[in-house]
Design a protein around this motif. Structure first.
Motif, PDB file in Angstrom:
ATOM      1  N   THR A 198     -19.850   9.817  19.731  1.00  0.00           N
ATOM      2  CA  THR A 198     -21.200   9.267  19.988  1.00  0.00           C
ATOM      3  C   THR A 198     -21.860  10.212  21.198  1.00  0.00           C
ATOM      4  OG1 THR A 198     -20.244   7.595  21.151  1.00  0.00           O
ATOM      5  CG2 THR A 198     -21.135   6.969  18.944  1.00  0.00           C
TER       6      THR A 198
ATOM      7  N   GLN B   8     -23.044  13.471  20.302  1.00  0.00           N
ATOM      8  CA  GLN B   8     -24.265  13.228  19.772  1.00  0.00           C
ATOM      9  C   GLN B   8     -25.349  13.052  20.642  1.00  0.00           C
ATOM     10  OE1 GLN B   8     -24.184   9.823  16.909  1.00  0.00           O
ATOM     11  NE2 GLN B   8     -24.653  11.195  15.021  1.00  0.00           N
TER      12      GLN B   8
ATOM     13  N   PHE C 136     -16.041  13.697  15.347  1.00  0.00           N
ATOM     14  CA  PHE C 136     -17.330  12.881  15.787  1.00  0.00           C
ATOM     15  C   PHE C 136     -17.318  12.193  16.814  1.00  0.00           C
ATOM     16  CE2 PHE C 136     -19.499   8.954  15.874  1.00  0.00           C
ATOM     17  CZ  PHE C 136     -20.807   9.422  15.436  1.00  0.00           C
TER      18      PHE C 136
END
Lengths: 514, 287
Positions: free
Chosen positions: B69, B72, B67
């Motif tokens: 950001t 994202q 993951f």
């Protein structure tokens, strides 16, 4: 260091079944509160074509709250703030008058714990059976009972977490989505979290939430005074506690008294109790009977009050932080008092000032005198004031509204003919269910001209239940005093051409400094 | 400890700390609290393994879940770009002058143009587009090269007086210090001042009007109304790019001005140029 452990395991509590008026009240409140919680999202209400027909709906995405015929927009959040203040003041009012009635009857932790204990009792039996099961080795039977109990708890917990999400979107549609596994992940995550908390808090932590996690037990100490009605034990009547043969003798005396009363005919006192150790208030009898009564109090140390307590405390030890004043001990004790032929109320709702009075032999002050005192009247007054204010605000608010924010970057613009122009961002709100045509105008002491960006006339159409941001230009001619005054007042008006409703906002015009 | 004290009321050991006669009980902590502590420690360790957390020589540990950001955000941007693809295509081929303010495409163009403006144009023209000395105010109704959306788009595309684009808007005022006498400059400035309703010396202005007719009227027009084909500003209105006082005007006449704007067509996409044109046109001065 002593040899005690640094960490203490929870003392398991196995509340015994009890029946009586407070237990019935608690069942009633549980039925009503759980009913409201589970069923409210399913009430339908016609909201037009673009919205789900839901009576209570929190529309987070478009920041609207719908409650039957009331619609709250984000700029009207003071309604929600007002309700929260009312909830706080209401809690103060009830606590100062009646102690922890909220904790005992209406707090979700109490209601769900009560429900979970009910399930536990249905499946595993009452107190003694549960204690035996708790101590028994893990057998097939124990596993069967435990697993079925946990399964029912889990069902309740899922229903609880599930009910919560229905408040935020169309309930029937979400139910279909949930069942077909096509709902938004947020819905599943919310349900999972609330299921877990309900399952753990209601099933396993129970009174520990009240004792360790909840701030209210600490705060309530400051909210109560000696006039607050709370659950207490009349130790001056109960002590010293009677046991065994004393109890038998008491029952014999009670039966004798009853026979005498029947012989004497109706209207006669059936049994003359000893609620107050004042000789004047005591029933007639021989000196020997009186002396016997002095031997021991009304408490027979049967532990019924302790066994039914969901918080696992002994109310006879006095006021305790753990006590949620659920009054189950009152029901249990009253039951025992009935059976041994003594008056009810050994454990009772009473004010601590009455305790002093009763010790001195005086009768208790009527409940309404405790409840009606400056403090509770003040809370009620404040509470009502905010309530009336909110209702008033609800009735005077308009279906059309505008906010005006002057553009400050730059504060004014010089036009080629020397005129001064100011720009305003005007937000027009149409809170009705149909599209409206709004006409803008202004009033001022000066000759100012209004024009709208992107349109040649002065009207703007605003779709149903929508906000439209409109840029508005206001111009002062070069020779107008407003052009050179540093600031001058004006008011921008909006008029609904259909209904004629008008709303205005005051603002200022910035001129070029002379 | 030898000096263990036991509280009389509860039979619980005290910590020995005494506040005005009140002693703290040394009750054991609840065991569930201990479990919660362990659970949060395990959660915390797991979290730093699953997500980027540990500082390394270059950047942080990537985390098992992969993951980030940044990824994202990139994904979000890609989603929005994909959603706006049709609008962008329409915007590139749109007849800008025909866009009605109520159109979705117009709204999209204004929103997109506003962000382009803040990123690319606000440095000179100001975040509110009010301009500055030498940088035109885009909110008023005076335009050097035309204020309809097509003209604005052309200016943005090719820029002004930059050498990088052969199609750039180009005008150049001569530096009159080498052509006119000081007295003539004073006179013509007085004449220009007289045009914009300020107080002036009538005699000097009268002399200046002859100088103006001979030297300036060719570009600025006989009555100083300006000429958009040449980018010559109107001198008779209330708007001054560099200032309308005598000293500023004298400097302008003597040395001339040479304001440059880059050719944004070389740096921005067609959609961005169109969007920012529509945005500037919508600011209040668009014609």
């Amino acid at each position: 260091m002593s040899d005690q452990s640094l960490y203490a395991a929870r003392e398991p509590i196995f509340p015994r079944r009890v029946s009586g008026r407070f237990r019935n009240l608690k069942w009633g409140i549980m039925l009503v509160t759980l009913g409201i919680y589970y069923l409210t999202p399913w009430i339908r209400w016609d909201r037009g074509p673009s919205l789900p027909d839901q009576a209570v709906l929190v529309d987070l995405a478009s920041r609207r709250f719908y409650f039957f015929w009331i619609e709250i927009w984000p700029h009207e959040f003071y309604f929600v703030a007002g309700l929260l203040i009312m909830a706080g003041l209401g809690l103060f009012l009830f606590t100062s008058a009646l102690g922890r009635v909220w904790c005992g009857y209406a707090c979700p932790q109490t209601v769900w714990t009560d429900l979970f204990i009910l399930v536990e009792r249905w499946i595993e039996g009452d107190r003694n059976a549960r204690i035996r099961l708790h101590r028994a080795d893990w057998s097939l039977r124990k596993w069967r009972l435990r697993i079925s109990k946990w399964l029912v708890w889990l069902l309740i917990a899922v229903a609880t977490g599930g009910a919560w999400v229905f408040y935020f979107t169309d309930a029937p549609q979400l139910m279909r989505d949930l069942l077909s596994l096509s709902a938004h992940p947020v819905a599943y995550i919310t349900i999972a979290i609330l299921t877990a908390t309900t399952f753990v808090f209601g099933g396993f932590m129970r009174e520990q939430i009240c004792i360790y996690a909840c701030p209210w037990p600490r705060i309530q100490a400051a909210m109560m005074d000696s006039d607050t009605i709370t659950v207490a034990y009349r130790d001056w009547r109960g002590e010293p506690r009677g046991k065994g043969n004393v109890r038998k003798r008491d029952r014999a005396a009670a039966e004798r008294a009853e026979r005498e009363a029947q012989a004497a005919g109706p209207g006669q006192v059936r049994y003359s109790p000893t609620p107050y150790p004042n000789p004047r208030l005591q029933g007639a009898g021989t000196a020997k009977q009186a002396a016997e009564r002095q031997d021991h109090g009304d408490c027979i140390d049967c532990m019924a009050c302790v066994n039914v307590c969901p918080m696992g405390i002994d109310i006879r030890e006095g006021q305790q932080m753990e006590c949620i004043t659920c009054a189950l001990c009152i029901d249990a004790c009253d039951d025992v008092m009935d059976r041994i032929g003594k008056p009810r109320g050994l454990i009772d709702y009473l004010a601590l000032s009455d305790e002093t009075a009763e010790r001195g032999g005086a009768a208790p002050v009527p409940v309404w005198k405790h409840v009606l005192r400056p403090r509770t009247i003040l809370y009620t007054a404040l509470w009502s004031l905010i309530g009336f204010g909110l209702v008033y605000a609800l009735f005077i608010r308009s279906d059309i509204e505008l906010t005006v924010s002057p553009v400050r970057n730059p504060t004014f613009v010089v036009q080629s003919d020397g005129a001064i122009r100011n720009i305003y961002d005007v937000r027009l709100r149409n809170k009705t269910g149909e599209a409206r045509q709004f006409h803008l105008s202004l009033t001022s002491d000066y000759i100012l001209r209004i024009s709208l960006e992107g349109t040649d006339d002065l009207s703007v159409s605003v779709p149903a239940d929508t906000t439209v941001l409109q840029r508005v230009y206001v111009t002062a001619r070069a020779d107008d005093p407003a052009a050179t005054a540093q600031r001058s007042d004006l008011r921008i008006w909006v008029e609904d051409l259909g209904s004629g409703d008008r709303a205005g906002r005051a603002t200022t015009f910035n001129g070029r400094e002379p | 400890m030898s000096d263990t004290k036991i509280d009389k009321e509860t039979g619980v050991e005290t910590t020995g700390h005494n506040w005005d006669g009140i002693e703290e009980l040394n009750n054991p902590l609840p065991r569930w609290w201990l479990w919660t502590l362990y659970a949060t420690i395990i959660w915390g360790v797991g979290y730093t393994i699953a997500y980027p957390a540990w500082p390394m020589l270059s950047g942080a540990s990537a985390g098992l879940l992969g993951f980030s950001t940044r990824a994202q955000v990139a994904e979000d941007i890609a989603t929005h770009d994909a959603r706006n693809e049709a609008l962008v295509a329409d915007l590139v081929s749109a007849d800008l002058a025909a866009l009605a303010p109520a159109d979705d495409l117009h709204r999209y163009a204004v929103a997109r143009g506003a962000s382009v403006f803040r990123a690319q144009c606000s440095q000179c023209h100001g975040s509110g587009a009010a301009g500055a000395k030498g940088y035109p105010n885009l909110l008023d109704d005076a335009w050097l090269w035309g204020g309809d959306v097509e003209s604005i788009a052309y200016t943005i595309n090719h820029g002004i007086r930059n050498e990088t684009d052969p199609d750039a808007r180009w005008s150049e005022m001569p530096a009159f210090a080498e052509i006119l006498e000081d007295g003539e400059i004073d006179a013509v400035v007085e004449y220009v001042v007289s045009l914009s309703s300020q107080e002036y010396d009538a005699q000097l202005a009268e002399a200046g009007s002859a100088v103006f007719a001979d030297n300036c009227a060719a570009c600025h027009g006989d009555s100083a109304e300006g000429n958009r084909d040449l980018g010559a500003p109107a001198l008779s209105d209330a708007i001054w790019l560099y200032g309308g006082d005598r000293e500023t005007l004298k400097t302008t006449v003597r040395y001339a001005r040479f304001g440059v704007m880059p050719a944004w067509g070389q740096r921005l996409s067609d959609a961005d140029v169109n969007a920012v044109s529509v945005y500037v046109h919508s600011l209040g001065g668009g014609e």
